[in-house]
Design an enzyme around this catalytic site. Structure first.
Site, PDB file in Angstrom:
ATOM      1  N   SER A 163       1.076  -1.415  -0.062  1.00  0.00           N
ATOM      2  CA  SER A 163      -0.092   0.251  -0.038  1.00  0.00           C
ATOM      3  C   SER A 163       0.733   1.153   0.021  1.00  0.00           C
ATOM      4  O   SER A 163       1.597   1.562   1.012  1.00  0.00           O
ATOM      5  CB  SER A 163      -1.090  -0.266   1.446  1.00  0.00           C
ATOM      6  OG  SER A 163      -1.476   1.298   1.492  1.00  0.00           O
ATOM      7  N   HIS A 212      -1.500  -1.044  -3.985  1.00  0.00           N
ATOM      8  CA  HIS A 212      -2.870  -0.656  -3.205  1.00  0.00           C
ATOM      9  C   HIS A 212      -2.657   0.861  -3.373  1.00  0.00           C
ATOM     10  O   HIS A 212      -1.855   1.417  -2.645  1.00  0.00           O
ATOM     11  CB  HIS A 212      -3.009  -1.464  -2.083  1.00  0.00           C
ATOM     12  CG  HIS A 212      -4.057  -1.013  -1.408  1.00  0.00           C
ATOM     13  ND1 HIS A 212      -5.499  -1.747  -1.761  1.00  0.00           N
ATOM     14  CD2 HIS A 212      -4.470  -0.446  -0.600  1.00  0.00           C
ATOM     15  CE1 HIS A 212      -6.325  -1.436  -0.751  1.00  0.00           C
ATOM     16  NE2 HIS A 212      -5.698  -0.512  -0.243  1.00  0.00           N
ATOM     17  N   MET A 233      -8.676   8.787  -0.228  1.00  0.00           N
ATOM     18  CA  MET A 233      -9.486   9.466   0.662  1.00  0.00           C
ATOM     19  C   MET A 233     -10.104  10.822   0.577  1.00  0.00           C
ATOM     20  O   MET A 233      -9.293  11.578   0.000  1.00  0.00           O
ATOM     21  CB  MET A 233      -8.686   9.317   2.016  1.00  0.00           C
ATOM     22  CG  MET A 233      -8.286   7.975   2.391  1.00  0.00           C
ATOM     23  SD  MET A 233      -7.079   8.065   3.655  1.00  0.00           S
ATOM     24  CE  MET A 233      -6.382   6.290   3.883  1.00  0.00           C
ATOM     25  N   HIS A 253      -8.568   1.671  -3.768  1.00  0.00           N
ATOM     26  CA  HIS A 253      -9.111   1.684  -2.676  1.00  0.00           C
ATOM     27  C   HIS A 253     -10.114   3.147  -2.318  1.00  0.00           C
ATOM     28  O   HIS A 253      -9.547   3.941  -1.956  1.00  0.00           O
ATOM     29  CB  HIS A 253      -8.461   1.082  -1.339  1.00  0.00           C
ATOM     30  CG  HIS A 253      -9.372   0.841  -0.163  1.00  0.00           C
ATOM     31  ND1 HIS A 253      -8.838   0.619   0.997  1.00  0.00           N
ATOM     32  CD2 HIS A 253     -10.705   0.939   0.001  1.00  0.00           C
ATOM     33  CE1 HIS A 253      -9.740   0.405   1.920  1.00  0.00           C
ATOM     34  NE2 HIS A 253     -10.714   0.756   1.324  1.00  0.00           N
ATOM     35  N   MET A 272     -12.254   5.293  -0.659  1.00  0.00           N
ATOM     36  CA  MET A 272     -12.393   5.552   0.732  1.00  0.00           C
ATOM     37  C   MET A 272     -13.152   6.926   0.550  1.00  0.00           C
ATOM     38  O   MET A 272     -12.699   8.029   1.188  1.00  0.00           O
ATOM     39  CB  MET A 272     -11.523   5.491   1.800  1.00  0.00           C
ATOM     40  CG  MET A 272     -11.003   4.093   2.272  1.00  0.00           C
ATOM     41  SD  MET A 272      -9.653   4.202   3.230  1.00  0.00           S
ATOM     42  CE  MET A 272      -8.395   3.829   1.926  1.00  0.00           C
ATOM     43  N   MET A 298     -11.807  -5.185   5.790  1.00  0.00           N
ATOM     44  CA  MET A 298     -11.140  -4.282   6.607  1.00  0.00           C
ATOM     45  C   MET A 298     -11.004  -4.771   7.910  1.00  0.00           C
ATOM     46  O   MET A 298     -11.446  -4.909   8.802  1.00  0.00           O
ATOM     47  CB  MET A 298     -11.662  -2.917   6.453  1.00  0.00           C
ATOM     48  CG  MET A 298     -11.702  -2.192   5.219  1.00  0.00           C
ATOM     49  SD  MET A 298     -10.871  -0.829   4.779  1.00  0.00           S
ATOM     50  CE  MET A 298      -9.396  -0.746   5.924  1.00  0.00           C
ATOM     51  N   ASP A 334      -7.240  -6.094   4.462  1.00  0.00           N
ATOM     52  CA  ASP A 334      -6.709  -4.624   4.408  1.00  0.00           C
ATOM     53  C   ASP A 334      -6.546  -3.880   5.888  1.00  0.00           C
ATOM     54  O   ASP A 334      -7.450  -3.717   6.366  1.00  0.00           O
ATOM     55  CB  ASP A 334      -7.265  -3.759   3.500  1.00  0.00           C
ATOM     56  CG  ASP A 334      -6.482  -2.240   3.296  1.00  0.00           C
ATOM     57  OD1 ASP A 334      -5.434  -2.305   3.771  1.00  0.00           O
ATOM     58  OD2 ASP A 334      -7.146  -1.517   2.753  1.00  0.00           O
TER      59      ASP A 334
HETATM   60  C1  DX5 Z   1      -6.333   2.246   5.676  1.00  0.00           C
HETATM   61  C2  DX5 Z   1      -5.985   1.821   4.259  1.00  0.00           C
HETATM   62  C3  DX5 Z   1      -5.013   0.563   4.252  1.00  0.00           C
HETATM   63  C4  DX5 Z   1      -3.428   1.236   4.811  1.00  0.00           C
HETATM   64  C5  DX5 Z   1      -2.857  -0.141   5.290  1.00  0.00           C
HETATM   65  O1  DX5 Z   1      -7.450   2.939   5.511  1.00  0.00           O
HETATM   66  O2  DX5 Z   1      -6.833   1.275   3.792  1.00  0.00           O
HETATM   67  O3  DX5 Z   1      -4.955   0.201   2.922  1.00  0.00           O
HETATM   68  O4  DX5 Z   1      -2.527   1.438   3.806  1.00  0.00           O
HETATM   69  O5  DX5 Z   1      -1.824   0.097   6.006  1.00  0.00           O
HETATM   70  P1  DX5 Z   1      -1.367  -0.677   7.269  1.00  0.00           P
HETATM   71  O6  DX5 Z   1      -0.847  -2.073   6.551  1.00  0.00           O
HETATM   72  O7  DX5 Z   1       0.147   0.104   7.551  1.00  0.00           O
HETATM   73  O8  DX5 Z   1      -2.462  -0.969   8.205  1.00  0.00           O
HETATM   74 ZN    ZN Z   2      -6.716   0.322   1.534  1.00  0.00          ZN
END
Ligand code: DX5
Ligand code: ZN
Length: 230
Positions: A12, A37, A41, A70, A72, A141, A179
């Site tokens: 990510s 990934h 946001m 992803h 969000m 998640m 994730d």
């Molecule tokens: C959080 C994200 C994740 C994040 C994961 O909202 O969706 O993809 O980058 O990071 P780690 O692996 O550090 O939890």
């Molecule tokens: Zn994510």
């Protein structure tokens, strides 16, 4: 039934150095990442802001690996075209977003890219069931969305198990993605429940040893033999 399904690791980029993403992409590729990934946001669906299509496009120009986007954001249907055009391979929207899932699915399919649906930790698995047959990915998640570096919530494990059973039951080849807080400790637990796609932020990029980190994560994933395989 998940015997033989390839398990993939997706660093990510939220945990990478934003001022040097090209290096992060190079390091990830060299270390054998299967995809990247990218966490989008909007400061509304989640209490954080990250980046939009322009950054996805810039990353697209640096790699041929699949880009797992992803979303969000509150209105994924509205932005499906922009992220597909920017080079997203899979657009993963949240079932809790304001747009109706059917509308988002239509919008993403119209762009000819893959589509995934994500569930926040508090969202029951049942919410995704009506859409399962139309999905290329289900994302469970294991932290509240919005930030990297959080601790894995074990309640994600029974949800993965439910998802694995439901996908197998309909013969779906969709990826089952996990994730949030995925580390060498938690990856085998998720693998055991049938996850096939492992999003790893801090566990890949913190400390800088991307090659070593990814190798350790891959070994950890391999430790978690799926339950169905005997
Ligand atoms: C959080 C994200 C994740 C994040 C994961 O909202 O969706 O993809 O980058 O990071 P780690 O692996 O550090 O939890
Ligand atoms: Zn994510």
């Amino acid at each position: 039934m998940s015997e033989g399904r390839r398990r993939r690791l997706a660093p990510s980029l939220l945990s990478a150095d934003f001022a040097d993403l090209a290096s992060a992409v190079r390091a990830g590729e060299a270390a054998g990442a299967d995809a990247f990934h990218l966490d989008v946001m909007d400061g509304h669906f989640v209490p954080n802001l990250s980046f939009g299509p322009a950054l996805v496009q810039a990353v697209r120009a640096r790699t041929r690996l699949p880009l797992d986007i992803h979303l969000m954001i509150s209105h994924p249907a509205r932005y499906a075209r922009a992220f597909a055009k920017a080079g997203g391979s899979t657009l993963v929207f949240h079932l809790e977003a304001e747009d109706e899932p059917e509308e988002v699915l239509r919008a993403v399919r119209h762009e000819g890219v893959e589509v995934g649906a994500a569930l926040k930790p508090g969202t029951p698995f049942d919410r995704v069931v009506p859409h399962l047959a139309n999905l290329d990915q289900v994302l469970v998640m294991s932290v509240e969305p919005g930030f990297s570096g959080q601790t894995f919530l074990p309640a994600a494990l029974p949800k993965l198990r439910q998802a694995r059973a439901a996908l197998d039951e309909i013969g779906s080849k969709a990826d089952l993605s996990i994730d949030g807080g995925v580390t060498v400790e938690t990856a085998p637990l998720a693998a055991r429940e049938g996850a096939t796609f492992f999003v790893c932020g801090n566990s890949v990029f913190v400390g800088g040893d991307v090659a070593g980190n990814l190798a350790r994560l891959r070994a950890a994933v391999a430790e978690g033999t799926p339950r169905e395989v005997r």
